[in-house]
Design an enzyme around this catalytic site. Structure first.
Site, PDB file in Angstrom:
ATOM      1  N   GLY A   1      42.525  42.295  35.028  1.00 44.03           N
ATOM      2  CA  GLY A   1      41.497  41.395  34.515  1.00 44.03           C
ATOM      3  C   GLY A   1      40.361  42.087  33.793  1.00 44.03           C
TER       4      GLY A   1
ATOM      5  N   ASP B   1      50.286  38.210  39.346  1.00 47.16           N
ATOM      6  CA  ASP B   1      49.014  37.822  39.945  1.00 47.16           C
ATOM      7  C   ASP B   1      48.321  36.768  39.095  1.00 47.16           C
ATOM      8  OD1 ASP B   1      48.888  39.893  38.023  1.00 47.16           O
ATOM      9  OD2 ASP B   1      46.817  40.310  38.560  1.00 47.16           O
TER      10      ASP B   1
ATOM     11  N   ASP C   1      55.203  45.068  33.416  1.00 44.03           N
ATOM     12  CA  ASP C   1      54.200  44.052  33.713  1.00 44.03           C
ATOM     13  C   ASP C   1      54.947  42.749  33.997  1.00 44.03           C
ATOM     14  OD1 ASP C   1      51.838  42.797  34.097  1.00 44.03           O
ATOM     15  OD2 ASP C   1      51.122  42.958  32.032  1.00 44.03           O
TER      16      ASP C   1
END
Length: 576
Positions: A189, A122, A87
């Site tokens: 998200g 992001d 990540d």
């Protein structure tokens, strides 16, 4: 990079091939924090892990970890030889606010430490974010994805799909990401939704994303780590999951099961799923010191998770994923709300349904009625000697044809009777499978039914001495042969039953080679995965026939690979 081996609706069994090995999907990547190792790498492998995910931002910000990772690579840092995904720090920005790192810096670091799959930094879009703000954040995320795509070099790139609760933005994000060469699409998200048990919105977000994604590439559901959600996520088309939940839940003495979570204090008995320490009682587990107890619970949580992954894979093999998902959704009031989402999207979901499955479908309650196999066929016959509990009146000629064959329901079907093989029965099956009138066309002449002496079942249908079709006893439906393909072509109008291939590749198919997606110019939209089909040129010249291996919607969404398993090209027969 991604090879799909089997499907059940949107769910698929596949392989993600990386430099450090293969991930058999669906799969779970346990989160590994190099600073806090709840379980050893050997224990992760024992539980079933093929790959792991760790955080490149955490490694970068720790001087000691960073030095080792840059020297030995991320695999050397954590002592793991299999695939590793990293990540980028986006989740840390969600938890702690802005992070002190630029997108290009974290990408370069992921390349430097030789990860297998690196993730774009992001912008985490919170569920509460208003549309205009979410749109701006999405535009920034897309810029970062495109920049990373141009500079990813030799790592696989994960391009997250953001957009908050705004479903149209999710679809737009998916469409934009699909135009890049990113190898995997994480849906991001969504952790806040899972933390709040808002599985209804989670399902809507997944479906909105899937509607815009290039379906040939795998989908990763970020932060999905509870086994009660895996079957649903796979059913909606997710291939990879990850989470630190196995360790986080253990830190507060919480045990994960496919039906929910229970705190150790609540348990007087350990359920049968507890296999991390065979023979241990709840009382004995409570008496252990905190560190040892957490380790055992973390191992239980991970073993339960991988057991569910294996259960899902078997369900996909058997064509019984619908049944598994229904049982999982009934385990929680919050999950029960997902039935509404499925019903609202059933037309789209139905486009991925196969023509048949290998097991007889089973109803487990009223909600089962939303399934296309039941809603499309219930009470669809005007007459019938059988009264089927699922489908109403059904002609006895179809008593051994999918999905009407009795399976476990034989005692519940009124009027069920084994049928002898005759022309009338053959015509009934052909009309059901290919459309009204096909039975007469396929038997209009000197018809011969080739019956097995041993089983007394129909094997082949011949017309005027030519092989028209064979019968599959597993599903009670016909498999086209040369004469049948010619009759179907001659007596039908375009585009019925047809796969239209480019003129340049037609000769390969005529020689019996499989049809690949990228060479298809048009496909009959009424066909389903596993249907019998005919292959034609743009001028409607019949060149081959076989079985359709993917649905028309998948081709529309840019699926790659084999589309038709050609049984034979027409030329093959002419030469013999």
């Amino acid at each position: 990079m991604f090879e799909i081996n089997k499907r059940d609706g949107l769910a698929r069994l596949g392989k993600i091939k990386t430099k450090h090995g293969v991930l058999d999907t669906p799969t779970l990547l346990p989160v590994v924090n190099p600073k806090i190792m709840t379980l050893s790498m050997e224990e992760l492998a024992e539980c079933g892990a093929q790959g792991i995910i760790t955080n490149s931002y955490i490694i970068y910000k720790n001087p000691k970890l960073k030095e080792v990772a840059e020297d030995k690579g991320v695999h050397g840092l954590v002592n793991w030889s299999g695939p590793i995904m990293t990540d980028s720090g986006t989740f840390q920005s969600h938890v702690y606010g802005e992070i002190e790192m630029k997108p290009e810096e974290i990408l370069d670091f992921q390349k430097k430490i030789k990860v297998d799959i690196g993730t774009v930094l992001d912008v985490f879009c919170e569920p509460e974010t208003r549309f205009e703000d979410a749109k701006k954040e999405l535009e920034e995320t897309q810029k970062r994805i495109e920049a990373a795509d141009a500079n990813k070099e030799n790592i696989f790139l994960a391009a997250p799909i953001q957009g908050g609760r705004h479903l149209d933005l999710r679809t737009k994000a998916a469409e934009m990401a699909s135009r890049t060469k990113a190898e995997i699409f994480p849906i991001g998200g969504v952790v806040p939704l899972m933390e709040r048990n808002n599985f209804k919105l989670l399902s809507e977000v997944i479906l909105a994303s899937k509607k815009g994604l290039d379906i040939s590439r795998p989908v990763h559901l970020f932060g999905c780590g509870h086994p009660m959600v895996f079957a649903l996520a796979a059913f909606l088309g997710c291939d990879v999951f990850d989470s630190a939940s196995y360790a986080k839940f253990a830190s507060r003495d919480s045990l994960m099961f496919t039906w929910g979570t229970r705190n150790l204090d609540e348990l007087e008995e350990l359920p049968s799923e507890f296999s991390a320490f065979p023979g241990m009682t709840a009382t004995e587990l409570k008496k252990l010191d905190k560190k040892e107890r957490q380790k055992i619970i973390a191992k239980h949580n991970l073993m339960t998770s991988f057991a569910e992954i294996r259960r899902i894979k078997q369900a996909i093999h058997d064509g019984l994923l619908w049944e598994l998902v229904e049982s999982r959704l009934r385990s929680s009031p919050a999950l029960m709300k997902v039935f509404e989402v499925i019903e609202n999207n059933i037309d789209w979901i139905g486009k991925f349904e196969p023509a048949y499955r290998y097991k007889t479908p089973i109803k487990s309650g009223e909600k089962s009625n939303i399934r296309p196999i039941f809603s499309n066929l219930s009470n669809s016959f005007e007459y019938g000697e059988m009264l089927h509990p699922y489908f109403g009146k059904v002609p006895n000629h179809l008593s051994e044809t999918y999905p009407f064959h009795p399976g476990l329901l034989q005692d519940d079907i009124e009027g069920f009777k084994m049928q002898e093989w005759d022309i009338a029965r053959v015509r009934s099956i052909l009309d059901y499978q290919f459309g009204k009138g096909t039975g007469k066309i396929f038997t209009d002449g000197e018809t011969e039914l080739v019956i097995s002496r041993k089983t007394r079942r129909l094997r082949n249908l011949l017309l005027d001495g030519e092989h028209v079709a064979s019968l599959s006893h597993r599903r009670g439906m016909f498999i086209l042969q040369k004469k049948g393909a010619e009759l179907l072509h001659e007596h039908s109008e375009k585009p019925a039953y047809r796969i239209v291939v480019t003129s340049e590749t037609a000769e390969f198919n005529r020689k019996g080679k499989s049809v690949f997606c990228k060479f298809i110019e048009h496909i009959d939209s009424k066909l389903k995965c596993l249907d019998e089909c005919i292959v034609v040129t743009p001028n409607d010249e019949l060149i081959a026939f076989g079985k359709l291996m993917i649905g028309p919607k998948e081709i529309e969404l840019n699926q790659q690979g084999m589309a038709v398993r050609v049984r034979s090209g027409i030329d093959d027969f002419n030469k013999s």
